[in-house]
Design a protein around this motif. Structure first.
Motif, PDB file in Angstrom:
ATOM      1  N   ARG A  48     -27.064 -15.528  -8.018  1.00 29.09           N
ATOM      2  CA  ARG A  48     -25.825 -15.861  -8.735  1.00 29.09           C
ATOM      3  C   ARG A  48     -25.162 -17.093  -8.103  1.00 29.09           C
ATOM      4  O   ARG A  48     -24.708 -18.000  -8.798  1.00 29.09           O
ATOM      5  CB  ARG A  48     -24.866 -14.667  -8.706  1.00 29.09           C
ATOM      6  N   VAL A  49     -25.096 -17.098  -6.770  1.00 27.07           N
ATOM      7  CA  VAL A  49     -24.480 -18.236  -6.074  1.00 27.07           C
ATOM      8  C   VAL A  49     -25.289 -19.512  -6.343  1.00 27.07           C
ATOM      9  O   VAL A  49     -24.718 -20.569  -6.645  1.00 27.07           O
ATOM     10  CB  VAL A  49     -24.369 -17.947  -4.556  1.00 27.07           C
ATOM     11  N   ALA A  50     -26.610 -19.402  -6.273  1.00 27.05           N
ATOM     12  CA  ALA A  50     -27.453 -20.585  -6.530  1.00 27.05           C
ATOM     13  C   ALA A  50     -27.234 -21.103  -7.950  1.00 27.05           C
ATOM     14  O   ALA A  50     -27.119 -22.326  -8.166  1.00 27.05           O
ATOM     15  CB  ALA A  50     -28.919 -20.232  -6.304  1.00 27.05           C
ATOM     16  N   ASP A  51     -27.161 -20.198  -8.917  1.00 27.05           N
ATOM     17  CA  ASP A  51     -26.945 -20.618 -10.314  1.00 27.05           C
ATOM     18  C   ASP A  51     -25.595 -21.331 -10.476  1.00 27.05           C
ATOM     19  O   ASP A  51     -25.490 -22.347 -11.165  1.00 27.05           O
ATOM     20  CB  ASP A  51     -26.999 -19.406 -11.257  1.00 27.05           C
ATOM     21  N   GLU A  52     -24.573 -20.794  -9.824  1.00 24.20           N
ATOM     22  CA  GLU A  52     -23.240 -21.425  -9.903  1.00 24.20           C
ATOM     23  C   GLU A  52     -23.250 -22.794  -9.237  1.00 24.20           C
ATOM     24  O   GLU A  52     -22.674 -23.750  -9.747  1.00 24.20           O
ATOM     25  CB  GLU A  52     -22.180 -20.544  -9.221  1.00 24.20           C
ATOM     26  N   LEU A  53     -23.917 -22.872  -8.083  1.00 20.03           N
ATOM     27  CA  LEU A  53     -23.976 -24.158  -7.378  1.00 20.03           C
ATOM     28  C   LEU A  53     -24.704 -25.200  -8.227  1.00 20.03           C
ATOM     29  O   LEU A  53     -24.318 -26.373  -8.252  1.00 20.03           O
ATOM     30  CB  LEU A  53     -24.682 -23.994  -6.020  1.00 20.03           C
ATOM     31  N   ARG A  54     -25.756 -24.770  -8.919  1.00 20.55           N
ATOM     32  CA  ARG A  54     -26.509 -25.712  -9.774  1.00 20.55           C
ATOM     33  C   ARG A  54     -25.637 -26.219 -10.920  1.00 20.55           C
ATOM     34  O   ARG A  54     -25.781 -27.357 -11.359  1.00 20.55           O
ATOM     35  CB  ARG A  54     -27.772 -25.044 -10.313  1.00 20.55           C
ATOM     36  N   LYS A  55     -24.722 -25.362 -11.395  1.00 17.84           N
ATOM     37  CA  LYS A  55     -23.803 -25.812 -12.458  1.00 17.84           C
ATOM     38  C   LYS A  55     -22.814 -26.838 -11.913  1.00 17.84           C
ATOM     39  O   LYS A  55     -22.501 -27.829 -12.564  1.00 17.84           O
ATOM     40  CB  LYS A  55     -23.016 -24.608 -13.006  1.00 17.84           C
ATOM     41  N   ILE A  56     -22.324 -26.575 -10.703  1.00 17.86           N
ATOM     42  CA  ILE A  56     -21.309 -27.476 -10.118  1.00 17.86           C
ATOM     43  C   ILE A  56     -21.950 -28.769  -9.629  1.00 17.86           C
ATOM     44  O   ILE A  56     -21.361 -29.849  -9.720  1.00 17.86           O
ATOM     45  CB  ILE A  56     -20.567 -26.767  -8.947  1.00 17.86           C
ATOM     46  N   LEU A  57     -23.175 -28.660  -9.094  1.00 19.35           N
ATOM     47  CA  LEU A  57     -23.880 -29.818  -8.516  1.00 19.35           C
ATOM     48  C   LEU A  57     -25.214 -30.022  -9.242  1.00 19.35           C
ATOM     49  O   LEU A  57     -26.284 -29.774  -8.679  1.00 19.35           O
ATOM     50  CB  LEU A  57     -24.164 -29.563  -7.021  1.00 19.35           C
ATOM     51  N   PRO A  58     -25.183 -30.478 -10.487  1.00 11.46           N
ATOM     52  CA  PRO A  58     -26.421 -30.553 -11.277  1.00 11.46           C
ATOM     53  C   PRO A  58     -27.475 -31.493 -10.699  1.00 11.46           C
ATOM     54  O   PRO A  58     -28.656 -31.337 -10.996  1.00 11.46           O
ATOM     55  CB  PRO A  58     -25.939 -31.027 -12.654  1.00 11.46           C
ATOM     56  N   ASP A  59     -27.069 -32.450  -9.864  1.00  2.94           N
ATOM     57  CA  ASP A  59     -28.047 -33.395  -9.311  1.00  2.94           C
ATOM     58  C   ASP A  59     -28.646 -32.916  -7.990  1.00  2.94           C
ATOM     59  O   ASP A  59     -29.496 -33.583  -7.410  1.00  2.94           O
ATOM     60  CB  ASP A  59     -27.400 -34.774  -9.104  1.00  2.94           C
ATOM     61  N   SER A  60     -28.185 -31.777  -7.500  1.00  2.00           N
ATOM     62  CA  SER A  60     -28.686 -31.287  -6.203  1.00  2.00           C
ATOM     63  C   SER A  60     -29.901 -30.390  -6.390  1.00  2.00           C
ATOM     64  O   SER A  60     -30.087 -29.783  -7.444  1.00  2.00           O
ATOM     65  CB  SER A  60     -27.600 -30.486  -5.490  1.00  2.00           C
ATOM     66  N   ASN A  61     -30.697 -30.311  -5.330  1.00  2.00           N
ATOM     67  CA  ASN A  61     -31.839 -29.400  -5.326  1.00  2.00           C
ATOM     68  C   ASN A  61     -31.443 -28.169  -4.499  1.00  2.00           C
ATOM     69  O   ASN A  61     -31.565 -28.173  -3.275  1.00  2.00           O
ATOM     70  CB  ASN A  61     -33.055 -30.118  -4.736  1.00  2.00           C
ATOM     71  N   ILE A  62     -30.954 -27.144  -5.186  1.00  2.00           N
ATOM     72  CA  ILE A  62     -30.504 -25.928  -4.492  1.00  2.00           C
ATOM     73  C   ILE A  62     -31.723 -25.015  -4.300  1.00  2.00           C
ATOM     74  O   ILE A  62     -32.328 -24.561  -5.266  1.00  2.00           O
ATOM     75  CB  ILE A  62     -29.433 -25.171  -5.315  1.00  2.00           C
ATOM     76  N   GLN A  63     -32.070 -24.768  -3.030  1.00  2.00           N
ATOM     77  CA  GLN A  63     -33.246 -23.939  -2.739  1.00  2.00           C
ATOM     78  C   GLN A  63     -32.802 -22.531  -2.342  1.00  2.00           C
ATOM     79  O   GLN A  63     -31.936 -22.361  -1.474  1.00  2.00           O
ATOM     80  CB  GLN A  63     -34.069 -24.586  -1.639  1.00  2.00           C
ATOM     81  N   GLN A  64     -33.426 -21.546  -2.979  1.00  2.00           N
ATOM     82  CA  GLN A  64     -32.992 -20.155  -2.772  1.00  2.00           C
ATOM     83  C   GLN A  64     -34.219 -19.257  -2.685  1.00  2.00           C
ATOM     84  O   GLN A  64     -35.136 -19.357  -3.506  1.00  2.00           O
ATOM     85  CB  GLN A  64     -32.101 -19.763  -3.949  1.00  2.00           C
ATOM     86  N   GLY A  65     -34.245 -18.405  -1.661  1.00  2.00           N
ATOM     87  CA  GLY A  65     -35.386 -17.511  -1.474  1.00  2.00           C
ATOM     88  C   GLY A  65     -34.944 -16.073  -1.239  1.00  2.00           C
ATOM     89  O   GLY A  65     -33.752 -15.782  -1.113  1.00  2.00           O
TER      90      GLY A  65
END
Ligand code: PRP
Ligand code: URA
Length: 182
Positions: A48-65
């Motif tokens: 959920r946090v990764a999905d929200e971060l991707r919405k706020i920072l669309p140009d970032s590569n958010i890595q989640q495991g």
């Protein structure tokens, strides 16, 4: 005693968004940072946090495991029946990275201790932080604390905090359940 809803609906989502903003404050574009959810229930939080971060920072590569801790728990040899581990899925490098570990509830701290051990197999991060959606205060068995906290709860040992997720349980809700029999 009745069960008590501590957080649900829009306030639940606002709490997640606030945690994301706090993470961005410290991790900028996440180019040197990764998210790891602890199995089994911390993975929903991390996703959920990764999905929200991707919405706020669309140009970032958010890595989640996802990290399984089954055989790193200090009580795993005490179990009567065979243990079935959950999946560990970390398809990125954590060596030299800032790792943000996530779990839904922080209670005794034993799960986090096990997660620190389990993570060693993947390398040596520059730094490890902890994000907990619920911090059950004054209940630690070992010295562990969270860097980011959704809500703090004062509770007694016979109670349990249960976190439900929209994605898997149909709704976002945190409930303090009374009188759990061990
Ligand atoms: O700080 P701790 O005391 O380790 O408790 C916190 C952990 O307990 C819960 O998991 P789970 O329900 O799988 O664990 P439990 O069997 O210990 O309740 C929760 O999802 C955390 O991972
Ligand atoms: O309150 C608690 C304690 C441990 N694990 C949970 O999920 N909730």
């Amino acid at each position: 005693m009745q069960n008590l809803t501590l957080l649900d609906g829009q306030k639940f989502q606002i709490t997640i968004q606030r945690l994301c903003r706090q993470l961005i404050e410290n991790h900028n574009d996440f180019s040197g940072s990764v998210l790891i959810g602890i199995q089994p229930r911390g993975i929903y939080l991390a996703k959920r946090v990764a999905d929200e971060l991707r919405k706020i920072l669309p140009d970032s590569n958010i890595q989640q495991g996802d990290l399984d801790i089954t055989f790193y728990r200090d009580d795993f040899r005490r179990q009567g029946s065979p243990l079935v581990p959950n999946q560990t899925k970390i398809d990125f490098i954590i060596e030299g990275k800032k790792v943000i570990m996530m779990d839904d509830v922080l209670w005794t701290g034993r799960t986090i201790r096990a997660a620190m051990d389990a993570m060693q197999a993947f390398g040596r991060p520059e730094k490890v932080e902890l994000l907990a959606l619920v911090d059950r205060r004054y209940s630690r068995h070992i010295p562990v604390s969270a860097d980011y906290v959704g809500i703090e709860v004062d509770s007694i040992a016979s109670q349990k905090v249960v976190v439900s997720w929209k994605e898997t349980d149909g709704e976002d809700r945190i409930v303090l359940v009374s009188e759990v029999k061990e």
